[in-house]
Design an enzyme around this catalytic site. Structure first.
Site, PDB file in Angstrom:
ATOM      1  N   GLU A 187       0.889  -1.171   0.000  1.00  0.00           N
ATOM      2  CA  GLU A 187       0.000   0.000   0.000  1.00  0.00           C
ATOM      3  C   GLU A 187       0.921   1.212   0.000  1.00  0.00           C
ATOM      4  O   GLU A 187       1.472   1.582   1.034  1.00  0.00           O
ATOM      5  CB  GLU A 187      -0.899  -0.061   1.241  1.00  0.00           C
ATOM      6  CG  GLU A 187      -2.191   0.673   1.055  1.00  0.00           C
ATOM      7  CD  GLU A 187      -2.055   2.135   1.400  1.00  0.00           C
ATOM      8  OE1 GLU A 187      -1.805   2.926   0.455  1.00  0.00           O
ATOM      9  OE2 GLU A 187      -2.184   2.498   2.569  1.00  0.00           O
ATOM     10  N   CYS A 221      -2.093   8.974   2.412  1.00  0.00           N
ATOM     11  CA  CYS A 221      -1.751   8.468   1.068  1.00  0.00           C
ATOM     12  C   CYS A 221      -2.844   8.771   0.055  1.00  0.00           C
ATOM     13  O   CYS A 221      -2.572   8.878  -1.137  1.00  0.00           O
ATOM     14  CB  CYS A 221      -1.442   6.980   1.120  1.00  0.00           C
ATOM     15  SG  CYS A 221      -2.723   6.018   1.924  1.00  0.00           S
TER      16      CYS A 221
HETATM   17  P1  NAD Z   1      10.625   6.802   4.092  1.00  0.00           P
HETATM   18  O1  NAD Z   1      10.531   6.400   2.665  1.00  0.00           O
HETATM   19  O2  NAD Z   1      11.969   6.905   4.721  1.00  0.00           O
HETATM   20  O3  NAD Z   1       9.780   5.813   5.017  1.00  0.00           O
HETATM   21  C1  NAD Z   1       8.452   5.462   4.739  1.00  0.00           C
HETATM   22  C2  NAD Z   1       8.075   4.305   5.670  1.00  0.00           C
HETATM   23  O4  NAD Z   1       8.807   3.151   5.313  1.00  0.00           O
HETATM   24  C3  NAD Z   1       8.410   4.532   7.142  1.00  0.00           C
HETATM   25  O5  NAD Z   1       7.340   3.985   7.916  1.00  0.00           O
HETATM   26  C4  NAD Z   1       9.712   3.763   7.384  1.00  0.00           C
HETATM   27  O6  NAD Z   1       9.827   3.265   8.696  1.00  0.00           O
HETATM   28  C5  NAD Z   1       9.553   2.621   6.426  1.00  0.00           C
HETATM   29  N1  NAD Z   1      10.819   2.137   5.871  1.00  0.00           N
HETATM   30  C6  NAD Z   1      11.795   2.874   5.294  1.00  0.00           C
HETATM   31  N2  NAD Z   1      12.790   2.075   4.861  1.00  0.00           N
HETATM   32  C7  NAD Z   1      12.430   0.809   5.172  1.00  0.00           C
HETATM   33  C8  NAD Z   1      13.026  -0.470   4.955  1.00  0.00           C
HETATM   34  N3  NAD Z   1      14.184  -0.613   4.303  1.00  0.00           N
HETATM   35  N4  NAD Z   1      12.359  -1.568   5.408  1.00  0.00           N
HETATM   36  C9  NAD Z   1      11.165  -1.451   6.047  1.00  0.00           C
HETATM   37  N5  NAD Z   1      10.551  -0.279   6.246  1.00  0.00           N
HETATM   38  C10 NAD Z   1      11.167   0.838   5.817  1.00  0.00           C
HETATM   39  O7  NAD Z   1       9.905   8.182   4.176  1.00  0.00           O
HETATM   40  P2  NAD Z   1       9.357   9.056   5.382  1.00  0.00           P
HETATM   41  O8  NAD Z   1      10.114  10.345   5.384  1.00  0.00           O
HETATM   42  O9  NAD Z   1       9.223   8.328   6.666  1.00  0.00           O
HETATM   43  O10 NAD Z   1       7.913   9.302   4.831  1.00  0.00           O
HETATM   44  C11 NAD Z   1       7.745  10.108   3.704  1.00  0.00           C
HETATM   45  C12 NAD Z   1       7.202   9.385   2.527  1.00  0.00           C
HETATM   46  O11 NAD Z   1       6.683   8.111   2.850  1.00  0.00           O
HETATM   47  C13 NAD Z   1       6.044  10.186   1.985  1.00  0.00           C
HETATM   48  O12 NAD Z   1       6.482  10.983   0.918  1.00  0.00           O
HETATM   49  C14 NAD Z   1       5.048   9.176   1.557  1.00  0.00           C
HETATM   50  O13 NAD Z   1       5.171   8.967   0.165  1.00  0.00           O
HETATM   51  C15 NAD Z   1       5.430   7.904   2.218  1.00  0.00           C
HETATM   52  N6  NAD Z   1       4.473   7.405   3.209  1.00  0.00           N
HETATM   53  C16 NAD Z   1       3.350   6.824   2.757  1.00  0.00           C
HETATM   54  C17 NAD Z   1       2.424   6.339   3.644  1.00  0.00           C
HETATM   55  C18 NAD Z   1       1.157   5.684   3.150  1.00  0.00           C
HETATM   56  O14 NAD Z   1       0.177   5.688   3.873  1.00  0.00           O
HETATM   57  N7  NAD Z   1       1.160   5.094   1.954  1.00  0.00           N
HETATM   58  C19 NAD Z   1       2.639   6.453   5.007  1.00  0.00           C
HETATM   59  C20 NAD Z   1       3.819   7.048   5.464  1.00  0.00           C
HETATM   60  C21 NAD Z   1       4.743   7.522   4.544  1.00  0.00           C
END
Ligand code: NAD
Length: 416
Positions: A187, A221
């Protein structure tokens, strides 16, 4: 299934009973206004309750046999232990979707929660333990996300992966899951278009759009990003949106009457500043907002932009914050072409009084979810998921259980 249902429903009852502890924690950790935090507590209980009931209806089937002495049947079995990765924007509800679907299907789950918003979720997980769910069935871990996913996804015990987060990370985890032939539900991000046609109820559209866009400070999202407006009603809708966005009460989520809290972390604040700067450098205009509020905390103004050219990052990258872009369009085809331009396909919205236009737009948009004349997504009983770069699989409705279940085919000859 009956026992699982009973335990899950007990947990679902405990969660709202503890709302007065959990909701303020959620606001403190994540920033959302306390009313929205209370709502999230309620909706996570609602999700678990619904999945509890639905788990009682996981039926197999008997297939009519071609031979009189052969019996054909399909048995639904849990796929096995799941690893679920849930995000910080809805720390409770997104985790509840994953844990609810896993348990209802008979799978145990290791949940990697969001490190930045850990405590409110720990309360929700505690409710499962207090309800009597056996030790080892619902597990919560925090740590370095990349280390945890690199360990759990290839681990032979784990049979199913569920991730909610950015498309970039989702693609990495999906690739790892693919390399180890693990089932996955992804998702991921979106860049939701909202198509406002010339026959739309503009007051309703402006009020609902403003409420939905700035909910959780746009860190959703399915948050509307590009508002594609028929040119005949463009200025009328723009004025209404700007007026409503300006009147929003932004402040500490714990204070009464606050409608939009701060962003959850400084990364989002920096992202909003750089998105807006980039759009303005490329001749975009700020209609309202566009700046950080004060110099303490992660507050950002509710922001509406227009004339943002396609080359601007905001027009292709997910804003994930309180920013929306308005764009006038001459006709149906140009609105649909713009809606489908990006690789995302999570949610799309349309406002029209015409049943024909509603039917046409529903068919034409490449999106996992379509909501007409309101923003009605995310109920436990309705599918939740995207297409294209927004991921695959569903985290709601009966579809959510499918990915945790294996259909085992059994053929039995009565000749011994
Ligand atoms: P990010 O890409 O660093 O992290 C997004 C999420 O993924 C976080 O919960 C993080 O803990 C997890 N994550 C990151 N690397 C991982 C890995 N290697 N293995 C497992 N989990 C991992 O970005 P961020 O700064 O935390 O959030 C910003 C971006 O994330 C936003 O631009 C948005 O696109 C996206 N986001 C989307 C949703 C959603 O509901 N689809 C929720 C939160 C963040």
């Amino acid at each position: 299934a009956v026992e699982r249902c009973r335990l899950m429903r007990s947990a679902a009852m405990l969660i709202p009973e503890r709302s007065e502890t959990t909701a303020p924690l959620l606001t403190r950790e994540q920033g959302k206004p306390i009313a929205q935090a209370r709502q999230e507590v309620e909706s996570s209980a609602d999700l678990i309750d619904w999945f509890a009931e639905e788990g009682r209806r996981v039926y197999g089937r008997i297939i009519p046999s071609r031979a009189g002495d052969v019996r054909l049947s399909v048995v639904r079995e849990p796929v096995g232990p799941a690893a679920a990765f849930s995000p910080w924007n809805f720390p409770l509800a997104q985790a509840a979707r994953k844990v609810g679907a896993a348990l209802a299907s008979g799978c145990s789950v290791i949940l990697k929660g969001p490190e930045e918003t850990p405590q409110a979720l720990a309360h929700v997980v505690q409710a499962f333990h207090d309800a009597g769910v056996p030790a080892g069935v619902v597990n919560l871990v925090y740590g370095r996300p990349a280390e945890i996913s690199a360990f759990l996804i290839p681990h032979p015990t784990i049979r199913k992966i569920s991730f909610t987060g950015s498309t970039v990370v989702g693609k990495q985890l999906a690739a790892l899951a693919g390399a180890h032939m693990k089932r996955a539900t992804m998702e991921l991000g979106g860049h939701s278009p909202t198509l406002v046609f010339e026959d739309a109820n503009l007051d309703r559209a402006a009020t609902l759009l403003t409420g939905f866009k700035f909910r959780n400070a746009g860190q959703v999202c399915t948050s509307p990003a590009r508002i594609l407006v028929h040119e005949k009603v463009y200025s009328a809708l723009r004025d209404r949106l700007v007026e409503r966005a300006r009147s929003l009460n932004v402040g500490n989520g714990a204070d009464a009457g606050v409608e939009m809290g701060p962003l959850a972390n400084t990364r989002r604040l920096d992202a909003m500043e750089s998105f807006v700067q980039d759009a303005v450098d490329l001749s975009g205009s700020v209609l309202t907002g566009g700046r950080r509020l004060g110099n303490e905390g992660n507050f950002f103004q509710p922001t509406i932009l227009e004339n943002v050219p396609r080359e601007a990052r905001l027009m292709s990258e997910e804003p994930f914050g309180p920013v929306m872009m308005l764009q006038p369009c001459p006709d149906f085809d140009s609105m649909v072409a713009e809606a489908n331009r990006l690789p995302y396909g999570l949610a799309a919205y349309a406002y029209t009084r015409s049943a024909r236009t509603a039917a046409m737009v529903t068919e034409a948009v490449e999106s996992g979810m379509v909501s007409i004349n309101h923003h009605g997504l995310g109920l436990p009983e309705t599918p939740f998921g995207g297409v294209k770069d927004s991921g695959y699989g569903s985290e709601g409705g009966t579809e959510a259980l499918e990915s945790y279940l294996v259909s085992k085919f059994v053929t039995h000859s009565l000749v011994d």
